[in-house]
Design an enzyme around this catalytic site. Structure first.
Site, PDB file in Angstrom:
ATOM      1  CE1 TYR A   1     -14.118   4.499   8.185  1.00  0.00           C
ATOM      2  CE2 TYR A   1     -14.985   4.674  10.412  1.00  0.00           C
ATOM      3  CZ  TYR A   1     -13.911   4.588   9.544  1.00  0.00           C
ATOM      4  OH  TYR A   1     -12.624   4.613  10.027  1.00  0.00           O
TER       5      TYR A   1
ATOM      6  NE  ARG B   1     -13.576   8.254   4.841  1.00  0.00           N
ATOM      7  CZ  ARG B   1     -12.720   7.413   5.425  1.00  0.00           C
ATOM      8  NH1 ARG B   1     -12.839   7.139   6.700  1.00  0.00           N
ATOM      9  NH2 ARG B   1     -11.759   6.872   4.735  1.00  0.00           N
TER      10      ARG B   1
ATOM     11  CG  ASN C   1      -6.167   4.658  -0.667  1.00  0.00           C
ATOM     12  OD1 ASN C   1      -5.570   5.057   0.333  1.00  0.00           O
ATOM     13  ND2 ASN C   1      -5.849   5.040  -1.888  1.00  0.00           N
TER      14      ASN C   1
ATOM     15  CG  HIS D   1      -5.401   0.247   6.400  1.00  0.00           C
ATOM     16  ND1 HIS D   1      -4.735   1.448   6.267  1.00  0.00           N
ATOM     17  CD2 HIS D   1      -4.545  -0.565   7.072  1.00  0.00           C
ATOM     18  CE1 HIS D   1      -3.531   1.363   6.830  1.00  0.00           C
ATOM     19  NE2 HIS D   1      -3.394   0.150   7.314  1.00  0.00           N
TER      20      HIS D   1
ATOM     21  CB  CYS E   1     -25.527  -9.723  10.606  1.00  0.00           C
ATOM     22  SG  CYS E   1     -24.554 -10.993   9.777  1.00  0.00           S
TER      23      CYS E   1
ATOM     24  N   GLY F   1       1.770   7.911  -2.951  1.00  0.00           N
ATOM     25  CA  GLY F   1       0.736   8.728  -2.300  1.00  0.00           C
ATOM     26  C   GLY F   1       0.459   8.366  -0.858  1.00  0.00           C
ATOM     27  CB  THR F   2       1.275   6.279   1.610  1.00  0.00           C
ATOM     28  OG1 THR F   2       1.156   6.070   3.026  1.00  0.00           O
ATOM     29  CG2 THR F   2       2.506   5.562   1.110  1.00  0.00           C
ATOM     30  CB  SER F   3       1.871  10.696   5.141  1.00  0.00           C
ATOM     31  OG  SER F   3       1.143   9.803   5.966  1.00  0.00           O
TER      32      SER F   3
ATOM     33  CD  GLU G   1       3.892  16.835   1.342  1.00  0.00           C
ATOM     34  OE1 GLU G   1       3.957  18.059   1.138  1.00  0.00           O
ATOM     35  OE2 GLU G   1       3.112  16.307   2.137  1.00  0.00           O
TER      36      GLU G   1
END
Ligand code: BJW
Length: 240
Positions: free
Chosen positions: A63, A66, A99, A116, A143, A182-184, A210
């Protein structure tokens, strides 16, 4: 069931679901495409509470890398078109993104939910607070609220409950158009939204490179790059 490819009637209430495909042309890798492996790991093997408990170093590094990579990417024409729709569409609108990048936010979308979680937020395992976070969690897990060294990325891992499900379910039940971009269609509960929307009487449209795993559930589908399909669809909606 006849599949439509042409223009649709003007909607009054729209729910849009986006996935990794909308950010692909900005340079953010998708999960299940050819670049979908991270150093040999499948996302299913690093994005779980069990993986984090077993090997926090690997998961935090996944993470951190990313999060750092967000500085190198920009919103594309599809993110910008959805921000324009948000600004100009006078009906009900909810953009639900799977996303964890911040490209919809940076493009200017406001009626937006990150179901998410977000790379740029931390979640404290001790006090439960979610806060904005920049930098590396590998070197800073402290924290700011309670002081415990217990931060984790504020990301919904497999087996955890996605955010704002009640609000999403209400919006799906009340919309007259559901659009998936844009999601499978491989990950639930998002993959089931099309069926909820259909059951409540909404029209449904897939915009994807697709056919997705759930393509048969959509009344209409257009296949191609999001940077082309999404601006064209937004023009149709705003043009009436
Ligand atoms: C383009 C393009 C271009 C490319 N233009 N398009 C068995 C059966 C059913 C369900 C389960 C099951 N076992 C377990 C479950 C539940 C589980 C699940 O679904 N597992 C599956 C693997 C089967 N789900 C969960 O655990 C979720 N929680 C849950 O269910 O809680 C209980 C609950 C009960 C009741 C109600 C509600 C909840 C949590 C899921 C958390 C997902 N987390 C991840 C990782 C964290 C975020 C991160 O690290 O980034 O989220 S997984 C990963 O997949 C990420 C994504 O958001 C998610 C979806 O992926 P996405 O966006 O679809 O990407 P891709 O790569 O798969 O697809 C990209 C698409 O774009 C492709 O189609 C391309 O063709 C296309 N594309 N370029 C247009 N230019």
């Amino acid at each position: 069931m006849a599949r439509q490819t042409g223009a649709m009637p003007r909607p009054a209430s729209i729910v849009i679901l986006t996935g990794a495909g909308i950010s692909a042309e900005s340079g953010v890798p998708t999960f299940r495409g050819p670049d979908g492996l991270w150093e040999g790991h499948r996302v299913e093997d690093v994005a779980t509470p069990e993986a984090f408990a077993r090997d926090p170093h690997t998961v935090l590094r996944f993470y951190d890398l990313r999060r750092a990579a967000l500085a190198t990417v920009e919103p594309n024409a599809a993110h910008r078109a959805l921000a324009r729709l948000d600004a100009e569409f006078e009906g009900e609108l909810l953009l639900v993104t799977q996303n964890v990048d911040d490209l919809h936010d940076r493009a200017g979308s406001r009626r937006l939910l990150h179901m998410h979680g977000e790379l740029k937020r931390s979640l404290c395992a001790a006090c439960g607070e979610s806060r904005p976070f920049e930098g590396d969690m590998l070197t800073n897990r402290s924290c700011r609220g309670c002081g415990a060294s217990a931060l984790r990325p504020d990301i919904v891992w497999f087996g955890e409950m996605p955010y704002e499900m009640d609000r999403i379910e209400r919006a799906l039940a009340g919309c007259d158009l559901f659009v998936s971009i844009g999601t499978s269609g491989a990950v639930y509960p998002a993959a089931g939204f099309v069926r909820t929307a259909r059951a409540c009487g909404a029209a449904t449209l897939e915009l994807n490179l697709e056919p997705s795993a759930g393509t048969a559930w959509f009344y209409a589908a257009r296949h191609g790059p999001a940077s082309v399909l999404v601006p064209a669809w937004v023009d149709e909606v705003l043009g009436g």
